[in-house]
Design a protein around this motif. Structure first.
Motif, PDB file in Angstrom:
ATOM      1  N   LEU A 204       0.862  -1.183   0.000  1.00 45.08           N
ATOM      2  CA  LEU A 204       0.000   0.000   0.000  1.00 45.08           C
ATOM      3  C   LEU A 204       0.895   1.228   0.000  1.00 45.08           C
ATOM      4  O   LEU A 204       1.723   1.405   0.899  1.00 45.08           O
ATOM      5  N   SER A 205       0.744   2.060  -1.022  1.00 47.60           N
ATOM      6  CA  SER A 205       1.526   3.292  -1.121  1.00 47.60           C
ATOM      7  C   SER A 205       0.591   4.480  -0.944  1.00 47.60           C
ATOM      8  O   SER A 205      -0.394   4.616  -1.679  1.00 47.60           O
ATOM      9  N   VAL A 206       0.899   5.317   0.037  1.00 48.85           N
ATOM     10  CA  VAL A 206       0.106   6.512   0.309  1.00 48.85           C
ATOM     11  C   VAL A 206       1.062   7.693   0.391  1.00 48.85           C
ATOM     12  O   VAL A 206       1.909   7.760   1.287  1.00 48.85           O
ATOM     13  N   ASN A 207       0.946   8.597  -0.570  1.00 52.05           N
ATOM     14  CA  ASN A 207       1.823   9.771  -0.612  1.00 52.05           C
ATOM     15  C   ASN A 207       3.296   9.369  -0.528  1.00 52.05           C
ATOM     16  O   ASN A 207       4.084   9.947   0.225  1.00 52.05           O
ATOM     17  N   ASN A 208       3.644   8.323  -1.292  1.00 56.32           N
ATOM     18  CA  ASN A 208       5.028   7.839  -1.396  1.00 56.32           C
ATOM     19  C   ASN A 208       5.562   7.232  -0.102  1.00 56.32           C
ATOM     20  O   ASN A 208       6.774   7.071   0.055  1.00 56.32           O
ATOM     21  N   THR A 209       4.675   6.904   0.829  1.00 59.38           N
ATOM     22  CA  THR A 209       5.046   6.101   1.992  1.00 59.38           C
ATOM     23  C   THR A 209       4.530   4.690   1.747  1.00 59.38           C
ATOM     24  O   THR A 209       3.371   4.505   1.382  1.00 59.38           O
ATOM     25  N   TYR A 210       5.394   3.685   1.948  1.00 59.29           N
ATOM     26  CA  TYR A 210       5.061   2.328   1.541  1.00 59.29           C
ATOM     27  C   TYR A 210       4.815   1.439   2.761  1.00 59.29           C
ATOM     28  O   TYR A 210       5.617   1.410   3.701  1.00 59.29           O
ATOM     29  N   PHE A 211       3.699   0.720   2.697  1.00 58.41           N
ATOM     30  CA  PHE A 211       3.334  -0.245   3.729  1.00 58.41           C
ATOM     31  C   PHE A 211       3.285  -1.623   3.064  1.00 58.41           C
ATOM     32  O   PHE A 211       2.593  -1.808   2.059  1.00 58.41           O
ATOM     33  N   TYR A 212       4.013  -2.583   3.636  1.00 57.24           N
ATOM     34  CA  TYR A 212       4.073  -3.924   3.069  1.00 57.24           C
ATOM     35  C   TYR A 212       3.401  -4.902   4.031  1.00 57.24           C
ATOM     36  O   TYR A 212       3.813  -5.034   5.187  1.00 57.24           O
ATOM     37  N   LEU A 213       2.353  -5.564   3.551  1.00 51.92           N
ATOM     38  CA  LEU A 213       1.640  -6.565   4.330  1.00 51.92           C
ATOM     39  C   LEU A 213       2.076  -7.928   3.805  1.00 51.92           C
ATOM     40  O   LEU A 213       1.810  -8.273   2.648  1.00 51.92           O
ATOM     41  N   GLU A 214       2.733  -8.723   4.651  1.00 53.38           N
ATOM     42  CA  GLU A 214       3.331  -9.969   4.207  1.00 53.38           C
ATOM     43  C   GLU A 214       2.723 -11.153   4.945  1.00 53.38           C
ATOM     44  O   GLU A 214       1.966 -10.993   5.908  1.00 53.38           O
ATOM     45  N   PHE A 235      -0.133   5.564  11.289  1.00 55.31           N
ATOM     46  CA  PHE A 235       1.208   5.667  10.735  1.00 55.31           C
ATOM     47  C   PHE A 235       1.135   6.549   9.494  1.00 55.31           C
ATOM     48  O   PHE A 235       0.665   6.106   8.439  1.00 55.31           O
ATOM     49  N   ASP A 236       1.545   7.798   9.638  1.00 53.57           N
ATOM     50  CA  ASP A 236       1.547   8.732   8.508  1.00 53.57           C
ATOM     51  C   ASP A 236       0.186   8.790   7.817  1.00 53.57           C
ATOM     52  O   ASP A 236       0.082   8.783   6.590  1.00 53.57           O
ATOM     53  N   GLY A 237      -0.874   8.827   8.616  1.00 55.17           N
ATOM     54  CA  GLY A 237      -2.212   8.955   8.057  1.00 55.17           C
ATOM     55  C   GLY A 237      -2.866   7.648   7.667  1.00 55.17           C
ATOM     56  O   GLY A 237      -3.998   7.644   7.180  1.00 55.17           O
ATOM     57  N   VAL A 238      -2.201   6.522   7.871  1.00 57.96           N
ATOM     58  CA  VAL A 238      -2.765   5.206   7.569  1.00 57.96           C
ATOM     59  C   VAL A 238      -2.978   4.460   8.879  1.00 57.96           C
ATOM     60  O   VAL A 238      -2.058   4.346   9.696  1.00 57.96           O
ATOM     61  N   GLU A 239      -4.190   3.959   9.086  1.00 62.81           N
ATOM     62  CA  GLU A 239      -4.497   3.200  10.293  1.00 62.81           C
ATOM     63  C   GLU A 239      -4.170   1.728  10.068  1.00 62.81           C
ATOM     64  O   GLU A 239      -4.648   1.117   9.108  1.00 62.81           O
ATOM     65  N   LEU A 240      -3.365   1.157  10.951  1.00 58.29           N
ATOM     66  CA  LEU A 240      -2.986  -0.249  10.866  1.00 58.29           C
ATOM     67  C   LEU A 240      -3.441  -0.975  12.120  1.00 58.29           C
ATOM     68  O   LEU A 240      -3.312  -0.462  13.236  1.00 58.29           O
ATOM     69  N   SER A 241      -3.961  -2.179  11.933  1.00 55.84           N
ATOM     70  CA  SER A 241      -4.347  -3.022  13.062  1.00 55.84           C
ATOM     71  C   SER A 241      -4.167  -4.476  12.666  1.00 55.84           C
ATOM     72  O   SER A 241      -4.095  -4.817  11.480  1.00 55.84           O
TER      73      SER A 241
END
Length: 691
Positions: A204-214, A235-241
């Motif tokens: 998931l890329s949001v405003n050039n910040t990358y989140f990798y779900l593995e 995390f930088d505007g992205v909610e993770l749980s």
């Protein structure tokens, strides 16, 4: 002059029709049904007269006006469906559409307004026009047509937002959603077959910040590993749980919500917004694989079709089961029914249903042999050449990817080629290949049961190693050409019943005895080195000449006749205590060939030659190096080079075996006068190695 409407009625009255005669008050209604007026396609039967402004109201259904080709004055009339009226030159309409916001709307001529996602326009003919409402996949929210859709990626299939299926043919990363500054992509890798790819991770890329779900519930922010729990963290505007069912990432803005859920094998993208863009792109090599003849496609089709039956019918109104049935059939008719793959499609459909209508269908899994919803391989790490799946024992394990495993399975091996390094042997087994065979590496050991393997926690390879300090029960043999030591990796079990594969893996190392080694004395060189190489093992053999008995001063430039020198033959890559180096025979010639006619023996049968008189053995058969000494000489009548040849072999010194030769005690004899120093230019010699 009469008003045009009254004038028309007066004419009709003159023709004999009933005529209204009287005065008009402030508000007068005149029945003109006997003289109806048709105006722009509308028929009027009553006339309302006001001293302020006239008002016309129709009581019948409006027919579409027919425009004249002549220029007409813009009428003060507003029409939409069956209700219209004219107020102060404005269109004032009570619309018969369902929206309460359109009721009583006031528009100027040629004015437009968007209400409940409908664009309403009052045109120059006083006719209301409306645009088409939101599409069949949209709904109106805050006066904007929005979509509320789910894209499901499971196995090799992408069930698109519009319900169509895309089959992923290769190992690649595909863009699944591209909206605003948010990009969602899925990476696909093979599992047990080379020609089928499965979802392996989500980015998931949001405003050039990358989140990798593995797999395993692993989440990385760029390259940093994150620790999550069931409470959403920003995390930088992205909610993770993260919970027992999987990982959820959510990105929101004023006009859209994007939620990505990943349980290790299935990803679902829930999109709520005004528009979306899906643009898959292919890459990488496509592979072919043999058809699996053990698959019963008819049976698998029947099993996949359960999605068309109860209890799944409760979801059919809002989640079409057909794309999921097709995806299940296409996959299960090509891929073996292992790894919990069948249940994966059922879980994916129910999850999509839940995202649309918050329906869980109860404990549906109990009737289909599936487990409750949970993330596969949660917190279990598999290396890049592995994938995690449910083993036959219902435990989760890391299995080999087909392309990686092909180089081993084609040779019917469980690991790497044996490494032979001097007196050290190493065997590395591939952990995921052991899993395929159902072998627990903790039950494996070498001939000595105390010698077990060590598992690398990153790549899961299991290594067995022994050396001269601990042979682990190795069997050492020697013959005329080489030295060998062999060992085995075997399984051990407690009890009389065995329910897993019994391993018996033999491996060995072989070292060829060295060939004849030749050294020539010319000028300046004080040592020579050669590498003894075979397909079984490598070691380096060197010959060096010293001017002292403790081997500290190498010959620098010149040696005089009758000067004593010490020759050291040394191996590198062999460990002491396991094998030793034995000198069999050393002799000198006046030619580079070891079979020259003119020879002089220095070492014979591993002992000092009695023919020389100055030769003595210092160390032989005790270590991985040997040494002897003699006084320098030259051949009578020859002033050229002297070539020294030595024949050696390796001896197995393990288990207290003796490799030291037994030599007779003899007196030294002086060399003949021709070997004495003569009053002439001294011989300056250097050693080089000659193969």
């Amino acid at each position: 002059m009469l008003h045009p409407l009254l004038y028309l009625c007066a004419i009709i009255g003159m023709a004999g029709a009933q005529t209204y005669i009287g005065s008009f008050g402030n508000n007068t209604v005149v029945n003109i049904s006997s003289c109806p007026i048709t105006y722009y396609g509308q028929q009027f039967e009553k006339l309302y007269v006001s001293r302020n402004k006239p008002t016309a109201r129709a009581d019948t259904k409006v027919s579409k006006p027919v425009r004249s080709t002549q220029q007409r004055k813009k009428p003060n009339l507003c029409r939409f469906d069956s209700v219209y009226e004219l107020v102060s030159g404005l269109c004032v309409c009570n619309l018969t559409v369902t929206s309460r916001h359109l009721s009583g709307m006031t528009l100027m001529y040629n004015e437009s307004r968007v209400v409940d996602c409908v664009n309403v326009t009052c045109d120059d003919a006083a006719v209301f026009n409306t645009s088409a409402p939101c599409g069949p996949m949209e709904h109106c929210e805050n006066n904007t047509c929005m979509v509320d859709l789910v894209c499901t990626v499971t196995g090799p299939t992408v069930v698109e937002f519009d319900g169509t299926n895309n089959y992923i043919p290769d190992r690649c990363a595909y863009t699944l959603l591209n909206f605003s500054d948010v990009v969602v992509s899925g990476k696909f890798r093979e599992r047990r077959r080379q020609d089928m790819s499965f979802l392996n991770s989500v980015a998931l890329s949001v405003n050039n910040t990358y989140f990798y779900l593995e797999q395993g519930g692993i989440v990385r922010l760029n390259s940093s590993l994150q620790t999550l729990n069931s409470s959403a963290q920003d995390f930088d505007g992205v909610e993770l749980s993260k919970d027992h069912t999987g990982v959820t990432a959510k990105s929101s803005d004023s006009n859209f919500d994007i939620t990505v859920f990943f349980d290790g094998y299935t990803a679902q993208i829930h999109f709520k917004g005004p528009d979306l863009c899906v643009s898959p792109s292919s890459c990488d090599v496509q592979y072919n694989d043999t058809t699996d003849s053990t698959i019963n496609c008819t049976l698998m089709t029947e099993r996949c079709n359960v999605l068309a039956e109860a209890p799944f019918t409760a979801c059919h109104n809002h989640t079409d089961p057909n794309p999921y049935i097709t995806a299940c059939n296409d996959t299960m008719c090509k891929y073996p029914s292992v790894d919990g793959l069948y249940c994966q499609f059922l879980h994916a459909y129910v999850k999509a249903c839940n995202l649309h209508a918050y329906s869980t269908l109860g404990n549906w899994w109990t009737n289909y042999g599936c487990s409750p919803p949970k993330a596969l391989c949660q917190d279990k790490f598999c290396s890049d050449h592995e994938f995690c799946a449910v083993a036959s024992s219902t435990d989760e394990a890391c299995f080999c990817r087909a392309i990686f495993a092909s180089s081993y399975t084609s040779n019917d091996t469980l690991g790497e080629v044996t490494e032979c390094m001097g007196s050290t042997a190493r065997v590395t087994l591939v952990g995921c290949l052991l899993e395929e065979k159902g072998i627990n590496y903790t039950n494996l050991h070498m001939n000595d049961a105390n010698c077990t393997g060590r598992k690398d926690e990153q790549d899961h390879r299991v290594t067995f190693i022994f050396d001269s300090s601990d042979t682990c029960g190795a069997v050492i043999t020697t013959n005329g050409s080489h030295l060998s030591y062999a060992n085995s990796i075997v399984s051990s079990f407690n009890g009389s019943v065995v329910r897993e594969y019994v391993a018996n893996i033999s491996f060995s190392c072989h070292f060829f005895h060295p060939d004849n080694e030749t050294m020539s004395f010319i000028i300046k060189d004080n040592s020579v080195v050669t590498e003894v190489t075979s397909v079984f093992g490598n070691y380096t053999l060197s010959m060096k000449v010293y001017t002292d008995s403790i081997h500290t001063r190498l010959v620098e430039s010149e040696v005089e006749l009758n000067q004593k020198i010490w020759v050291m033959l040394e191996t590198e890559g062999l460990e002491g205590g396991f094998v030793t180096l034995v000198i069999d025979h050393c002799w000198a010639t006046n030619e580079s060939s070891s079979n020259a006619n003119l020879t002089h023996d220095l070492i014979v049968d591993s002992c000092a030659s009695s023919a020389d008189g100055t030769a003595e053995v210092i160390v032989n058969g005790e270590k991985t190096w040997s040494s002897f000494a003699f006084n320098m000489f030259q051949f009578s009548g020859y002033s050229g080079d002297i070539f020294l040849h030595c024949q050696l072999h390796l001896c197995d010194s393990a288990n207290n075996r003796t490799c030291t030769p037994t030599c007779p005690v003899s007196k030294r004899r002086r060399r003949s006068s021709r070997m004495q120093y003569v009053n002439e230019a001294p011989a300056f010699i250097t050693m080089i190695w000659s193969n």
